[in-house]
Every structure is written in structure tokens, then in C-alpha cells.
Design a protein around this motif. Sequence first.
Motif, PDB file in Angstrom:
ATOM      1  N   SER A 127     -12.872  -7.719   6.281  1.00 29.43           N
ATOM      2  CA  SER A 127     -13.169  -8.928   5.517  1.00 29.43           C
ATOM      3  C   SER A 127     -12.359 -10.060   6.135  1.00 29.43           C
ATOM      4  N   PRO A 128     -12.585 -11.301   5.746  1.00 34.27           N
ATOM      5  CA  PRO A 128     -11.778 -12.390   6.319  1.00 34.27           C
ATOM      6  C   PRO A 128     -10.273 -12.235   6.088  1.00 34.27           C
ATOM      7  N   THR A 129      -9.893 -11.397   5.157  1.00 32.57           N
ATOM      8  CA  THR A 129      -8.458 -11.228   4.854  1.00 32.57           C
ATOM      9  C   THR A 129      -7.929  -9.836   5.194  1.00 32.57           C
ATOM     10  N   SER A 130      -8.733  -8.998   5.843  1.00 29.45           N
ATOM     11  CA  SER A 130      -8.316  -7.632   6.151  1.00 29.45           C
ATOM     12  C   SER A 130      -8.789  -7.249   7.551  1.00 29.45           C
ATOM     13  N   HIS A 131      -7.832  -6.849   8.418  1.00 28.92           N
ATOM     14  CA  HIS A 131      -8.146  -6.534   9.811  1.00 28.92           C
ATOM     15  C   HIS A 131      -7.418  -5.270  10.239  1.00 28.92           C
ATOM     16  N   LEU A 132      -8.063  -4.510  11.122  1.00 28.82           N
ATOM     17  CA  LEU A 132      -7.458  -3.329  11.734  1.00 28.82           C
ATOM     18  C   LEU A 132      -7.356  -3.566  13.240  1.00 28.82           C
ATOM     19  N   ILE A 133      -6.177  -3.289  13.814  1.00 28.56           N
ATOM     20  CA  ILE A 133      -5.952  -3.448  15.248  1.00 28.56           C
ATOM     21  C   ILE A 133      -5.397  -2.135  15.793  1.00 28.56           C
ATOM     22  N   ALA A 134      -5.972  -1.653  16.893  1.00 31.98           N
ATOM     23  CA  ALA A 134      -5.501  -0.425  17.533  1.00 31.98           C
ATOM     24  C   ALA A 134      -5.478  -0.628  19.036  1.00 31.98           C
ATOM     25  N   HIS A 135      -4.558   0.052  19.711  1.00 32.03           N
ATOM     26  CA  HIS A 135      -4.486  -0.081  21.168  1.00 32.03           C
ATOM     27  C   HIS A 135      -3.881   1.183  21.767  1.00 32.03           C
ATOM     28  N   ILE A 136      -4.160   1.384  23.049  1.00 32.07           N
ATOM     29  CA  ILE A 136      -3.583   2.472  23.821  1.00 32.07           C
ATOM     30  C   ILE A 136      -3.297   1.934  25.216  1.00 32.07           C
ATOM     31  N   THR A 176      -4.203 -10.450   4.303  1.00 34.38           N
ATOM     32  CA  THR A 176      -3.661 -11.703   3.776  1.00 34.38           C
ATOM     33  C   THR A 176      -3.503 -11.599   2.269  1.00 34.38           C
ATOM     34  N   LEU A 177      -2.353 -12.082   1.795  1.00 35.55           N
ATOM     35  CA  LEU A 177      -2.043 -12.010   0.378  1.00 35.55           C
ATOM     36  C   LEU A 177      -1.712 -13.416  -0.131  1.00 35.55           C
ATOM     37  N   PHE A 178      -2.370 -13.813  -1.203  1.00 34.13           N
ATOM     38  CA  PHE A 178      -2.144 -15.122  -1.821  1.00 34.13           C
ATOM     39  C   PHE A 178      -2.362 -16.271  -0.832  1.00 34.13           C
TER      40      PHE A 178
END
Length: 220
Positions: A127-136, A176-178
Amino acid sequence: YSTLISKPGHYFTLGSAYAFGDSNETQAGLVARGDFGSRFPLTYSFLTTGYRDSGHLENSEYKRLYTDLTLGFKPSYDQDIFLDLSYVHSQEGIPPAASFSLWKPDINQDGKDSESWIELGYHKEFSPTSHLIAHIRYLNYFGKLENPDFQIDLTGFSIDREGIHNFAMGTRHLFTLFENHQISYGIDYNSIEVKIREDLPYAYFLGGIAELINKYEYRT
């Protein structure tokens, strides 16, 4: 993906330079950046440069090659994938005053090193306020100091090698919060292996051992 270039197209820049003085320097490079557009959402950035300095001191010539390729792909509006590949190689002569020698300064020692790197990353927008990032990521470094005529000058070594292997991976969730606060949590893994090896053909005081090998490992 969106930061490599602002609009579809393919752009190339080729350049070179020459300088002279106490030593002669030459350099050439190519930069290529492009975006294939929305039908094939791939961007790329490619850079390669070559450099040579003839050196002012005796046996001080220096050469370097650098290459890097970055790809960004967006299979859907909420996903991004990137790949980064790089390679660096350099070669230089060791001036006699800086040579590694047990006796008088050596006039023909050479140093070489190379480093290669690969990293793969993934971004998912829930969502615009929730992201997942992964790397190797994997990095490999190899360097060596060579003494080609150790039989004559008796400096005590023929080759001094050093190698570093690094593997790392991780994932992180950001939200993101508040409206004006961002919180993240995740897990990371990092492993570093260092190997140092010296070839000592005349190490009779070690009982005839011709090689010394040291190995270090770090994991977090």
C-alpha cells in the motif's frame, strides 16, 4: 527503476582524455543509459572506463578498468526488481623504494587486484504506507603482489595473495505511521571470509614450509 532516467530513450556518451607531464595519462570511457518504455518496463545504466598512467618513478606504471551495469525492471505497478553488476581490475608496478624486500630495493615487483560484485534487490508495495524490501549480495576480491625473479634477488617471497569473499542478504518491512513517522523491522545476514597466503620458497627456518596460509571468517 524510476531514478535511472526520466523518460523513454537510449543515450550514449563516449569520451577520452590525455595528459602529459612528469608522466603520461590516458583515459577512455563509455556511459549508456536507457528506458525501453511502458511496453517493456526495463531501464539500464552502463558505465565502463579505462585508465593508464605511465608513472613518474621507476616501475610505477598504473592501469585500471572499471565496469558497472545496473538494471531496473517493473513487472507490475507495485513491484520493482533491480540487478547491479560491477567489476574492477587494476595493475601497478611497485617502485623500488616501496618494494617488499629483505635486502636491497627490488625493481620489478607488481601488484594486481580485482573485485567483482553482484546484488539483486526486490521491492513490493503493499500500500502507499507499507513496503517490503529484500536483497542478496555477493562480493569477491582477489589481490596479489608478485616477485617474478625471487630466485635471483632473494627477497624471501614469490607471491603474496589476499582474498575476500562476502555474502550478505536481508529483508525489511517499512510502514508509515501517523503520516510523518516511518517504522521498519527486518533481518540481515552477513558473512565475510578473508584468506591470506604467502609463498616463501626460502623459508628453511620454518622446516621447509613453502606456504603460509591464514584464514579468517566473520559472520553476523
